[in-house]
Design an enzyme around this catalytic site. Sequence first.
Site, PDB file in Angstrom:
ATOM      1  N   TYR A   1      -2.412  -0.284  10.325  1.00 36.37           N
ATOM      2  CA  TYR A   1      -2.497  -0.677   8.906  1.00 36.37           C
ATOM      3  C   TYR A   1      -1.230  -0.246   8.172  1.00 36.37           C
ATOM      4  O   TYR A   1      -0.664  -1.011   7.385  1.00 36.37           O
ATOM      5  CB  TYR A   1      -3.744  -0.055   8.276  1.00 36.37           C
ATOM      6  CG  TYR A   1      -3.977  -0.447   6.837  1.00 36.37           C
ATOM      7  CD1 TYR A   1      -4.427  -1.722   6.500  1.00 36.37           C
ATOM      8  CD2 TYR A   1      -3.755   0.467   5.801  1.00 36.37           C
ATOM      9  CE1 TYR A   1      -4.641  -2.085   5.176  1.00 36.37           C
ATOM     10  CE2 TYR A   1      -3.979   0.118   4.476  1.00 36.37           C
ATOM     11  CZ  TYR A   1      -4.420  -1.157   4.168  1.00 36.37           C
ATOM     12  OH  TYR A   1      -4.636  -1.515   2.848  1.00 36.37           O
TER      13      TYR A   1
ATOM     14  N   SER B   1       0.846  -1.199   0.000  1.00 30.81           N
ATOM     15  CA  SER B   1       0.000   0.000   0.000  1.00 30.81           C
ATOM     16  C   SER B   1       0.880   1.248   0.000  1.00 30.81           C
ATOM     17  O   SER B   1       2.080   1.169   0.319  1.00 30.81           O
ATOM     18  CB  SER B   1      -0.860  -0.037   1.265  1.00 30.81           C
ATOM     19  OG  SER B   1      -1.362   1.236   1.582  1.00 30.81           O
TER      20      SER B   1
HETATM   21  N1  NAD Z   1      -8.809  -0.443  -1.659  1.00 27.39           N
HETATM   22  C1  NAD Z   1      -7.675   0.224  -1.705  1.00 27.39           C
HETATM   23  O1  NAD Z   1      -7.632   1.406  -2.067  1.00 27.39           O
HETATM   24  C2  NAD Z   1      -6.404  -0.483  -1.339  1.00 27.39           C
HETATM   25  C3  NAD Z   1      -5.213   0.222  -1.418  1.00 27.39           C
HETATM   26  C4  NAD Z   1      -4.016  -0.431  -1.087  1.00 27.39           C
HETATM   27  C5  NAD Z   1      -4.029  -1.756  -0.715  1.00 27.39           C
HETATM   28  N2  NAD Z   1      -5.218  -2.422  -0.629  1.00 27.39           N
HETATM   29  C6  NAD Z   1      -5.142  -3.829  -0.258  1.00 27.39           C
HETATM   30  O2  NAD Z   1      -5.685  -4.614  -1.295  1.00 27.39           O
HETATM   31  C7  NAD Z   1      -6.235  -5.826  -0.762  1.00 27.39           C
HETATM   32  C8  NAD Z   1      -7.681  -5.975  -1.199  1.00 27.39           C
HETATM   33  O3  NAD Z   1      -8.390  -4.849  -0.694  1.00 27.39           O
HETATM   34  P1  NAD Z   1      -9.893  -4.505  -1.080  1.00 27.39           P
HETATM   35  O4  NAD Z   1      -9.976  -3.036  -1.013  1.00 27.39           O
HETATM   36  O5  NAD Z   1     -10.310  -5.200  -2.329  1.00 27.39           O
HETATM   37  O6  NAD Z   1     -10.635  -5.088   0.191  1.00 27.39           O
HETATM   38  P2  NAD Z   1     -12.114  -5.668   0.372  1.00 27.39           P
HETATM   39  O7  NAD Z   1     -12.492  -5.308   1.771  1.00 27.39           O
HETATM   40  O8  NAD Z   1     -13.012  -5.297  -0.743  1.00 27.39           O
HETATM   41  O9  NAD Z   1     -11.856  -7.249   0.300  1.00 27.39           O
HETATM   42  C9  NAD Z   1     -11.180  -7.972   1.257  1.00 27.39           C
HETATM   43  C10 NAD Z   1     -11.606  -9.437   1.129  1.00 27.39           C
HETATM   44  O10 NAD Z   1     -10.840 -10.193   2.080  1.00 27.39           O
HETATM   45  C11 NAD Z   1     -11.708 -11.113   2.703  1.00 27.39           C
HETATM   46  N3  NAD Z   1     -11.182 -11.472   4.009  1.00 27.39           N
HETATM   47  C12 NAD Z   1     -11.222 -10.736   5.158  1.00 27.39           C
HETATM   48  N4  NAD Z   1     -10.679 -11.434   6.176  1.00 27.39           N
HETATM   49  C13 NAD Z   1     -10.278 -12.613   5.649  1.00 27.39           C
HETATM   50  C14 NAD Z   1      -9.655 -13.756   6.199  1.00 27.39           C
HETATM   51  N5  NAD Z   1      -9.340 -13.817   7.498  1.00 27.39           N
HETATM   52  N6  NAD Z   1      -9.391 -14.811   5.400  1.00 27.39           N
HETATM   53  C15 NAD Z   1      -9.726 -14.775   4.076  1.00 27.39           C
HETATM   54  N7  NAD Z   1     -10.323 -13.716   3.500  1.00 27.39           N
HETATM   55  C16 NAD Z   1     -10.598 -12.653   4.283  1.00 27.39           C
HETATM   56  C17 NAD Z   1     -13.049 -10.403   2.800  1.00 27.39           C
HETATM   57  O11 NAD Z   1     -14.109 -11.316   2.978  1.00 27.39           O
HETATM   58  C18 NAD Z   1     -13.073  -9.674   1.465  1.00 27.39           C
HETATM   59  O12 NAD Z   1     -13.684 -10.474   0.467  1.00 27.39           O
HETATM   60  C19 NAD Z   1      -6.056  -5.728   0.748  1.00 27.39           C
HETATM   61  O13 NAD Z   1      -4.854  -6.367   1.119  1.00 27.39           O
HETATM   62  C20 NAD Z   1      -5.924  -4.238   0.982  1.00 27.39           C
HETATM   63  O14 NAD Z   1      -5.259  -3.954   2.183  1.00 27.39           O
HETATM   64  C21 NAD Z   1      -6.397  -1.830  -0.936  1.00 27.39           C
END
Ligand code: NAD
Length: 281
Positions: A177, A164
């Site tokens: 985070y 991130s």
């Molecule tokens: N959205 C952003 O802008 C952004 C930016 C940088 C990094 N990220 C990273 O990208 C990745 C995906 O993020 P997102 O925004 O699509 O999140 P999201 O919340 O849409 O999806 C996360 C998914 O992980 C699943 N999950 C949660 N706990 C879990 C567990 N213990 N075991 C298995 N699955 C589990 C949830 O059910 C969900 O389907 C994450 O690692 C997040 O930190 C996101």
Amino acid sequence: MVEKKVYKKENSSEVVVITGAAGVLCSVIARDFVRCGKKVALVDVNEASTLALEKELSQLGTVKSYIASVLDKESLIIAQENITKDFGVCDILINGAGGNNVHATTSDEIFDPNLESDKDFFKLLESGVDFVFDLNFKGAFLTTQVFSKQMALRGSGSIINISSMNAYQPLTKIPAYSAAKAAISNFTQWLAVYFAKAKLRVNAIAPGFFATNQNKTLLFNPDGSLTPRSLKIISKTPMNRFGEPSELLGAIRFLTDDSQSSFITGIVIPIDGGFSAYSGV
Ligand SMILES: NC(=O)c1ccc[n+]([C@@H]2O[C@H](COP(=O)([O-])OP(=O)(O)OC[C@H]3O[C@@H](n4cnc5c(N)ncnc54)[C@H](O)[C@@H]3O)[C@@H](O)[C@H]2O)c1
């Protein structure tokens, strides 16, 4: 004692394992891999959304759900055994599960001795900090332990972690985070070195700001308008907008394709509209 078993690379299409597969970003990544003809294992703890995604993607190709938590090693081992039985040994592992927690998020950006805050740094809960570290760091650690051994013994494959912007410079309000994502960038380098001789490449992407479930309360007011934090993010993003999840796909395809990136391991690619390059001045 070195395990003698050798796992041969299959000639059929590659097997992709994605944790957090039902989430906003990883479901788009999963869809792209299915479209590319790969066999895709959707690993997620949310049964309803994972099964719904499986149903949708099965119109396009080979895909199956495996309900497991990245925090529960036993459930990962069961998923890994079932995936190997159904599809074969994993070729591409995407450690996608991650997220933040309200109990690890301060209400103020900067300490002000004149203000009494209900959620300043001193009131953050240990349980919230544990949750965020476990989900973002330990989840990728355990999943990699479970899936990478066969890949390393076979001598091929690719692992992608999701870091991130917080890994480069922490964002205000979300100390756990930020630190957990810094740990993921660090762990990516550690794994890359550890698996280099086994020809198992480990890289990461660092998405900038994408509007998803995880950050919606930080980015949008209840009426859908941008919060002051969103306006700050956009003003520090030279491209002046949030990213679209599909804009992650080029980097993922590149990093997981041996014909394109066979000498690349241990890097983190920012996909951020210029956020990490811009000081704000
Ligand atoms: N959205 C952003 O802008 C952004 C930016 C940088 C990094 N990220 C990273 O990208 C990745 C995906 O993020 P997102 O925004 O699509 O999140 P999201 O919340 O849409 O999806 C996360 C998914 O992980 C699943 N999950 C949660 N706990 C879990 C567990 N213990 N075991 C298995 N699955 C589990 C949830 O059910 C969900 O389907 C994450 O690692 C997040 O930190 C996101």
